[in-house]
Design a protein around this motif. Structure first.
Motif, mmCIF file in Angstrom:
data_model
loop_
_atom_site.group_PDB
_atom_site.id
_atom_site.type_symbol
_atom_site.label_atom_id
_atom_site.label_comp_id
_atom_site.label_asym_id
_atom_site.label_seq_id
_atom_site.Cartn_x
_atom_site.Cartn_y
_atom_site.Cartn_z
ATOM 1 N N THR A 253 -1.431 9.009 6.860
ATOM 2 C CA THR A 253 -2.419 9.607 5.966
ATOM 3 C C THR A 253 -1.763 9.989 4.643
ATOM 4 N N THR A 254 -2.577 10.103 3.613
ATOM 5 C CA THR A 254 -2.055 10.484 2.296
ATOM 6 C C THR A 254 -1.344 11.834 2.321
ATOM 7 N N SER B 79 -10.901 9.312 1.425
ATOM 8 C CA SER B 79 -9.724 9.922 0.827
ATOM 9 C C SER B 79 -9.718 11.438 1.039
ATOM 10 N N LYS C 151 1.397 4.272 -2.968
ATOM 11 C CA LYS C 151 1.252 5.705 -2.720
ATOM 12 C C LYS C 151 2.499 6.463 -3.139
ATOM 13 N N LYS D 299 0.825 -1.204 0.000
ATOM 14 C CA LYS D 299 0.000 0.000 0.000
ATOM 15 C C LYS D 299 0.859 1.253 0.000
ATOM 16 N N ARG E 170 2.675 12.164 1.340
ATOM 17 C CA ARG E 170 3.040 13.008 0.209
ATOM 18 C C ARG E 170 3.971 14.138 0.643
ATOM 19 N N ASP F 55 -7.943 13.551 -0.545
ATOM 20 C CA ASP F 55 -7.877 14.186 -1.862
ATOM 21 C C ASP F 55 -9.271 14.322 -2.480
ATOM 22 N N ALA G 172 -6.294 6.837 8.841
ATOM 23 C CA ALA G 172 -5.902 6.373 7.506
ATOM 24 C C ALA G 172 -6.580 5.055 7.154
ATOM 25 N N GLU H 226 2.764 6.931 -6.868
ATOM 26 C CA GLU H 226 1.818 7.897 -7.436
ATOM 27 C C GLU H 226 2.255 9.345 -7.271
#
Length: 669
Positions: free
Chosen positions: A161-162, A214, A127, A123, A166, A216, A209, A130
């Protein structure tokens, strides 16, 4: 012949104290969890027994059972069963909380032990894949192991968390700029002592998470157009439905009470049924997009509540104090002691997440109220209440109207909330490294590198180590790269540590750029960008040979240096490992010198490794290079066989030894 490594030595300390602390916490947690699981099994057995006894006594208490006096015992068993369920629930919730905490502690331990198999998950890799990175950033990340398995990201990251993933990944792949790094470092220093708060934050972010929607998609909805605004007739019809439903009910009641003609009962019944059918059809045919919005904006009431709790953790943020000036060594000429200070970064995060008029906590608490109304259709317990509300009042339209009112109020700040969350989570991750490795150096930053030549464009490190190697396997060296017009030439035999040295330099620059401590006893550098050519491969599908692939990579490095040549606030640091191996020796030497001439003329600094000793003797290269080497030692073992050892210690001058033929003999060729 045997090849082995000398006993490693590190001069920058280890994380043994933190590792011991984490293991103690894990042992305590496992003991508590074992006790709770035993209690949970006891409750489970009691529930089964009470349930079965309740059935038996209730059946015996019926006419069929023929024992009426025992039915009260059955109901007592039912009450006992319900009490057991209620008492069992907190035990199970605590077990789940301990499971989450155990996962966090295991990751903290795995980071210190460099257990990459445990740290890297499919997972997480998806991420990271991407991420929107430039070609230069992806090349550097691959060459230096910044992202992916066994990477600097996994050493640093406690993000879940995304936005957090990032943000931390982008920090690692962006230029190392003094102003940004110092501001981040000040926040990290303030967060490092908060061990209990960090652990709670890691647990909460992982919970969010795993169970929430999401961020986003939520942000995309929040800043997008309102769906209901263009379908205002739905709001009008929702209000009209309520009026019609009331009229139809009054007609039925009036007819039933003989206050009106009996015909009004029929009219009311037909009307109420027709209204319900129309609204059910609207729900099925028209309101599909509205339900999709519900799943994005408030996937569940619990998901919104979890974000409220996560954002509210900004209350733990201390009021950070500016670092003392001596942490950036103001007595040394050209260091960045006069970088303009912005407001405290932690104060800004606190304001965005917690305290201003449209802070994330306040916005999510407001959304939580809307989510409570929207949750009627999601819960089995309230679905029977939802059905008439939807059939006769279009409840979903009313919820959507409130949702879009919220959207209008907060749409321009939602993106800032999650940016702040990503930064907060990244700082919390790096704070763990700062706490675990107190002896790792705080970087010193040199101001205006191209205006303070020659000292301003020099990277200087004492006891520099490779941060991805385990504490017991790390060997450190003193390293200096620069100033502009010079380069570090690293020579040595195969397996002696040349590539590891280049990666050690690059990885610690990336660490410094995030505001993290670096794997060294001292580390001073100017603001810089990285360019590398270490891992290069051919591409047969595109007809690109290995030599051509190397040329393309080197062209990227030179073009990068050309873009930076006019900037006074930073330098390019290039790291080139065994370049242009895809051609013959003489042409290779000429080509390498030509590439380096470009880089030197563009005021870049850097290091290049080679085991080609003739290249080190090239006159033009020799005139600008500071040459060092790594070497092996050949000793006889007890059986009289040659044993090859490496101490991984950098020494001055060109390597006096080679080992290719000895290694050939070692593998039996």
């Amino acid at each position: 012949m045997n090849a082995s490594n000398a006993t490693p030595k590190t001069d920058v300390g280890d994380a043994s104290e933190a590792l011991h602390r984490y293991r103690q916490d894990l042992h305590r947690l496992e003991s508590e969890r074992a006790q709770l699981k035993s209690r949970d099994r006891q409750f489970g057995s009691a529930r089964v027994v009470l349930f079965l006894l309740a059935i038996v006594f209730l059946v015996l208490g019926t006419d069929i059972g023929g024992m009426p006096p025992v039915w009260p015992i059955g109901w007592l068993m039912v009450i006992g069963f319900l009490i057991a369920v209620v008492l069992n629930e907190p035990v199970r919730e605590r077990i789940e909380s301990l499971r989450n905490e155990r996962s966090v502690l295991r990751r903290l331990i795995a980071r210190i032990e460099r257990d990459w198999d445990r740290l890297s998950t499919d997972k997480m890799e998806r991420k990271l894949a991407e991420l929107d990175l430039s070609a230069d950033q992806r090349d550097v990340a691959s060459d230096l192991d910044l992202l992916g398995r066994a990477s600097l990201f996994h050493l640093l990251s406690m993000t879940a968390t995304t936005p957090g993933i990032r943000t931390l990944a982008s920090w690692l792949t962006q230029p190392a700029i003094a102003e940004q790094a110092i501001r981040r470092r000040e926040a990290i220093e303030a967060l490092a002592p908060l061990r209990d708060e960090r652990l709670r934050f890691y647990k909460l972010s992982r919970k969010v998470a795993e169970s929430s929607g999401s961020p986003d998609r939520f942000t995309e909805w929040a800043i997008g157009e309102a769906w209901l605004e263009k379908r205002n007739w739905l709001s009008i019809w929702a209000n009209l439905s309520v009026v019609l439903a009331v009229l139809f009910v009054l007609a039925i009641m009036g007819g039933a009470l003989q206050l009106l003609s009996v015909d009004f009962v029929k009219i009311g019944l037909f009307g109420i049924v027709g209204l319900g059918v129309v609204n059910v059809l609207l729900t099925a045919v028209v309101l599909g997009p509205a339900h999709a919005i519900f799943s994005v904006a408030m996937s569940s009431r619990g998901a919104v509540a979890e974000y409220v709790e996560l954002f509210h953790s900004a209350a733990w943020l201390p009021e950070e104090k500016p670092l003392e000036k001596d942490t950036v060594q103001p007595h040394k000429e050209g260091l960045a002691t006069d970088i303009p200070r912005a407001d405290s970064r932690l104060s800004q995060l606190r304001e965005t997440l917690l305290t201003n008029d449209r802070a994330a906590v306040k916005g999510m608490q407001s959304l939580q109220k809307v989510a409570s109304a929207g949750a009627l259709r999601q819960s089995a317990a309230t679905f029977l209440l939802y059905l008439p509300l939807q059939a006769f009042a279009l409840w979903d339209v009313r919820v959507l109207r409130k949702l879009e009112s919220w959207q209008a109020q907060y749409r321009d700040v939602v993106h800032d909330w999650f940016e702040a969350l990503g930064e907060f989570e990244s700082l919390m991750s790096i704070a763990a490294l700062r706490d675990e490795y107190p002896n790792w150096a705080v970087p010193s930053w040199k101001a205006n590198p191209k205006q303070n030549l020659p000292s301003g464009s020099v990277l200087e490190a004492s006891a520099l180590g490779h941060p991805l190697l385990g504490d017991s396997n790390r060997v450190t060296n003193d390293v200096s790269v620069g100033p502009s017009g010079t380069l570090l030439l690293v020579t040595g035999s195969n397996m002696s540590g040349k590539s590891t040295m280049l990666r050690s330099i690059g990885l610690n620059v990336a660490l410094a750029g995030t505001g993290a401590p670096v794997c060294a006893s001292a580390f001073a550098l100017p603001s810089m960008e990285l360019a590398t050519s270490i891992r290069v491969s051919d591409n047969l599908s595109q007809g690109v040979s290995f030599y051509m692939a190397e040329l393309h990579r080197l062209k990227q490095v030179v073009e990068h240096a050309r873009r930076l040549s006019e900037k006074q606030d930073r330098v390019l640091l290039f790291l080139l490992d065994e370049i242009l191996q895809g051609t013959n020796s003489r042409e290779r030497q000429i080509a390498v010198v030509q590439v380096l001439r470009h880089l030197i003329n563009l005021k870049a600094i850097g290091a290049i490794s080679t085991h080609d000793l003739e290249l080190a003797d090239e006159p033009e290269l020799n005139s600008i290079a500071h040459t060092v080497h790594f070497r092996e030692t050949i000793l006889k073992d007890k059986e009289g066989n040659d044993t090859m050892t490496f101490d991984y210690r950098m020494q001055q001058g060109v390597s006096p030894t080679t080992n290719a033929l000895r290694l050939l003999e070692m593998v039996g060729l």
